[in-house]
Scaffold this motif. Structure first.
Motif, short mmCIF file in Angstrom:
data_model
loop_
_atom_site.label_atom_id
_atom_site.label_comp_id
_atom_site.label_asym_id
_atom_site.label_seq_id
_atom_site.Cartn_x
_atom_site.Cartn_y
_atom_site.Cartn_z
N SER A 129 0.73 -1.25 0.03
CA SER A 129 -0.04 0.08 0.02
C SER A 129 0.98 1.29 -0.03
N GLY A 130 1.93 1.19 0.80
CA GLY A 130 3.04 2.35 0.90
C GLY A 130 3.42 2.74 -0.47
N ALA A 131 3.87 1.64 -1.30
CA ALA A 131 4.41 1.83 -2.71
C ALA A 131 3.14 2.34 -3.68
N ALA A 132 2.05 1.62 -3.48
CA ALA A 132 0.65 2.32 -4.26
C ALA A 132 0.56 3.68 -4.03
N VAL A 133 0.34 3.97 -2.86
CA VAL A 133 0.22 5.76 -2.52
C VAL A 133 1.25 6.75 -2.92
N ALA A 134 2.67 5.87 -3.09
CA ALA A 134 3.73 6.96 -3.24
C ALA A 134 3.59 7.19 -4.67
N VAL A 135 2.93 6.45 -5.68
CA VAL A 135 2.80 6.82 -6.98
C VAL A 135 1.99 8.05 -7.20
N PRO A 136 1.07 8.45 -6.76
CA PRO A 136 0.15 9.46 -6.98
C PRO A 136 0.97 10.81 -6.64
N ILE A 137 1.64 10.44 -5.38
CA ILE A 137 2.45 11.73 -4.60
C ILE A 137 3.69 12.08 -5.58
N LEU A 138 4.18 11.09 -6.25
CA LEU A 138 5.33 11.27 -7.10
C LEU A 138 4.81 11.81 -8.38
N LEU A 139 3.65 11.67 -8.97
CA LEU A 139 3.07 12.08 -10.16
C LEU A 139 2.86 13.67 -9.73
N GLY A 140 2.34 13.99 -8.51
CA GLY A 140 2.00 15.31 -8.41
C GLY A 140 3.23 15.98 -8.53
N ARG A 141 4.52 15.49 -7.98
CA ARG A 141 5.86 16.33 -8.09
C ARG A 141 6.31 16.22 -9.44
N LEU A 142 5.92 15.37 -10.30
CA LEU A 142 6.32 15.52 -11.68
C LEU A 142 5.42 16.57 -12.37
N VAL A 143 4.24 16.67 -12.15
CA VAL A 143 3.60 17.85 -12.44
C VAL A 143 4.16 19.13 -12.16
N ASP A 144 4.68 19.30 -10.97
CA ASP A 144 5.07 20.44 -10.60
C ASP A 144 6.55 20.74 -11.30
N LEU A 145 7.33 19.70 -11.71
CA LEU A 145 8.65 19.80 -12.17
C LEU A 145 8.31 20.01 -13.80
N GLY A 187 5.31 1.63 -8.84
CA GLY A 187 4.35 0.90 -9.54
C GLY A 187 4.48 -0.48 -9.50
N LEU A 188 5.73 -1.09 -9.94
CA LEU A 188 6.22 -2.38 -9.89
C LEU A 188 6.35 -3.16 -8.62
N ALA A 189 6.79 -2.22 -7.52
CA ALA A 189 6.93 -2.77 -6.24
C ALA A 189 5.52 -3.18 -5.55
N ALA A 190 4.59 -2.17 -5.97
CA ALA A 190 3.36 -2.22 -5.54
C ALA A 190 2.61 -3.49 -5.92
N ALA A 191 2.68 -3.79 -7.51
CA ALA A 191 2.36 -5.06 -7.89
C ALA A 191 2.76 -6.33 -7.35
N VAL A 192 4.27 -6.37 -7.10
CA VAL A 192 4.61 -7.55 -6.77
C VAL A 192 4.27 -7.79 -5.26
N LEU A 193 4.31 -6.85 -4.41
CA LEU A 193 4.09 -6.84 -3.11
C LEU A 193 2.58 -7.02 -2.68
N ALA A 194 1.63 -6.33 -3.66
CA ALA A 194 0.32 -7.01 -3.43
C ALA A 194 0.03 -8.30 -3.63
N GLY A 195 0.82 -8.95 -4.54
CA GLY A 195 0.44 -10.44 -4.75
C GLY A 195 0.92 -11.23 -3.67
N VAL A 196 1.86 -10.77 -3.09
CA VAL A 196 2.51 -11.55 -1.84
C VAL A 196 1.47 -11.60 -0.77
N SER A 197 1.42 -10.22 -0.56
CA SER A 197 0.43 -9.88 0.63
C SER A 197 -0.92 -10.60 0.76
N ARG A 198 -1.34 -10.50 -0.67
CA ARG A 198 -2.82 -11.37 -0.80
C ARG A 198 -2.47 -12.91 -0.58
N TRP A 199 -1.33 -13.58 -1.08
CA TRP A 199 -1.25 -14.80 -0.60
C TRP A 199 -1.12 -15.12 0.90
#
Length: 579
Positions: free
Chosen positions: A39-55, A76-88
């Motif tokens: 979840s932390g990796a997934a939440v980081a994506v929109p925050i980083l996108l906001g910084r990209l917009v400002d850049l 994004g990749l870390a969120a996908a892998v960790l999500a699969g592991v956490s669900r299992w």
């Protein structure tokens, strides 16, 4: 519907399931950490996108843009892998806890006091160990996604704290809507889903009584009336389900309104702050994306809330059985010596029904046998069951070897008294497994000795696989006589000092009945015995005979004494002997 078996409250259910989860601390910790990291990796994506917009808006350097984009890709990749592991991990954690709960419920159901079991009815018990278990098991498949959604919601809230506090404050306008909706919905949902599970139990009871009483239904031409009863029970279950669904749909619509209000508030606040140069476009973009990201987890929680509430109601019914206090094993080893059986002023009635036993007093000295005879409905089986400790009498007292039967722990009682009825069950598996249900550590030699005593060793030895022959549903068929011989062999393995035989030869036919009578006589040798006799030849071999009528003992004596007295038993014997 009167609920005899308890239904656990919310806190009790949560504590009981929590204890099951705590049996696997390593797995639980790994599941929580993996879910939080995903979840932390997934939440980081929109925050980083906001910084990209400002850049981009600030015409930042290309290297900074590329680095930010790389972090977005990695997150994004870390969120996908960790999500699969956490669900299992969460699914494995929940499945193990549910498996432990299922085993505990089944164990308690098997050890449950017979009087409580009878009072509850087959439908309530069957629905708990079938429908309710299935409901909870199916819910574990959603547990991983629900858990991940809850963690994502919590971390997303934390993500808002990294942005402009005024935008985060605007997001909070959704909470009053959520609070009002939840305060109204949750109490109603608990009641409606509990009512649904009760309605399912009524439907199960109706179906079971229809199947088990099919012959009676046909004999009295009750097909239409019984079908109407089943239809009414089924409609009740469907209507209870629809009431629960309608409540959920109202809740889902309110949640959609809350999402629209929250997103509008975030965008409007962001617009005003950007226009006043109090915030950046990137921060507003990140806030909007974070809020939008909540739609998925919240939507999942909404969609699955229906199943979660229903599973919660089912789980409360399971925990209600699992939390029943079971008598502790006595640890006392019953002596393998003849034991007397004494009944004093025994009376009994079933639930709110009429009294079926009236002031029955009888003494069976150690090592002696008593036959109980009488017309159908005289109370023979009830008396035998009470003397054997199958269920307690509602009045009077029974003593085994001078000890009140109620003071004996279940394990000690079953070592003292063996009960065989005319309705026996052949369990699925090998013959050896079937017999070892009575004594798990019995050797093959012990099994053959018990089978020989029951008159079954010859036909068992003749089977292609002998003791390893598979029996039960769909396997090698056994006759009624052979099934009874297996039941007698189980008693021989246990070797109790007291044996209760309740019409054990009634279903075997003439030839099979004679074999069972010989096997029963061998089993009863040197044991205290109560024999509910279907055939008077079996009664004649007992030391004394009790003749019952309308729940009372009307004659008692040796076979010769009763025949000489010319009473009820003499008439039965004359009719039987002439036939």
């Amino acid at each position: 519907m009167t609920t005899i078996l308890p239904i656990a409250g919310g806190r009790t259910t949560a504590r009981a399931f929590g204890r099951k989860l705590r049996r696997y601390p390593g797995l639980g910790l790994a599941a929580v950490l993996a879910s939080a990291a995903a979840s932390g990796a997934a939440v980081a994506v929109p925050i980083l996108l906001g910084r990209l917009v400002d850049l981009v808006a600030a015409h930042g350097e290309t290297s900074s843009l590329l680095a930010n984009a790389a972090w977005i890709l990695a997150s994004g990749l870390a969120a996908a892998v960790l999500a699969g592991v956490s669900r299992w991990l969460v699914a494995e954690w929940g499945s193990r806890a549910c498996a432990d709960l299922r085993e505990e419920v089944l164990d308690h159901a098997l050890r449950m006091d017979a009087a409580r079991l009878e009072a509850a009815g087959a439908g309530d018990v069957a629905s708990r160990v079938t429908d309710d278990v299935e409901q909870v098991t199916d819910a574990t498949r959603l547990a991983a996604e629900v858990f991940a959604a809850l963690v994502t919601v919590a971390i997303t809230f934390a993500g808002f704290a990294t942005l402009d506090w005024r935008i985060a404050l605007a997001f909070l306008v959704v909470f009053p809507v959520y609070a009002i909706a939840l305060r109204r919905f949750i109490p109603q949902a608990e009641q409606r889903y509990a009512a649904e599970r009760r309605a399912v139990a009524v439907r199960t009871q109706s179906l079971l009584s229809t199947f088990t009483g099919a012959r009676t239904v046909h004999a009295y031409g009750m097909e239409d009336r019984q079908s109407a009863r089943v239809d009414a029970a089924s409609r009740g279950a469907v209507e209870a389900r629809l009431r629960a669904i309608r409540g959920f749909l109202w809740f889902a619509n309110v949640m959609n309104y809350a999402e629209a209000i929250g997103l509008s508030a975030v965008l409007l606040t962001g617009f005003l702050l950007v226009r006043a140069d109090a915030s950046t476009v990137g921060e507003v973009t990140a806030a909007a994306l974070l809020f939008h990201r909540l739609f998925g987890p919240l939507g999942l929680l909404l969609v699955t809330f229906n199943d979660v509430q229903s599973a919660g109601a089912a789980l409360a019914r399971l925990v209600g059985v699992a939390e029943l206090e079971m008598p502790a094993p006595s640890g006392h080893v019953a002596a393998k010596t003849p034991t007397s059986v004494v009944a004093t002023a025994v009376a009994h009635h079933y639930l709110d029904g009429p009294t079926v036993l009236h002031d029955v007093s009888i003494e069976i000295p150690a090592g002696r046998s008593l036959a109980v005879v009488g017309a159908s409905g005289a109370g023979k089986t009830t008396l035998a069951a009470i003397l054997g400790g199958v269920f307690p009498a509602t009045g009077g007292e029974v003593r085994l070897g001078g000890r009140p039967i109620g003071d004996l722990a279940p394990d000690e009682l079953r070592r003292l008294v063996g009960v065989v009825t005319q309705e026996v069950h052949v369990f699925a598996g090998t013959l050896a497994d079937d017999l070892r249900l009575a004594v798990p550590d019995a050797t093959d030699h012990d099994l053959h000795a018990a089978l020989k005593l029951a008159g079954a060793d010859d036909w068992v030895t003749a089977l292609p696989d002998g003791l390893q022959t598979r029996v039960g549903d769909g396997e090698h068929p056994l006759t009624a006589s052979q099934a009874q011989q297996l039941a007698l062999a189980r008693i021989a393995l246990v070797d109790p000092p007291v044996v209760i035989l309740d019409e054990a030869s009634a279903e075997a036919g003439s030839a099979g009945a004679r074999q069972l009578e010989l096997a029963s006589a061998a089993l009863l040798q040197d044991r205290t015995a109560v024999v509910v006799a279907h055939r008077l030849t079996q009664a004649q071999s007992c030391d004394r005979i009790a003749v019952m009528a309308q729940g009372r003992i009307i004659e008692l004596g040796t076979p010769a004494e009763l025949i000489a007295a010319g009473g009820a038993y003499a008439e039965l014997w004359a009719a039987w002997h002439t036939a």
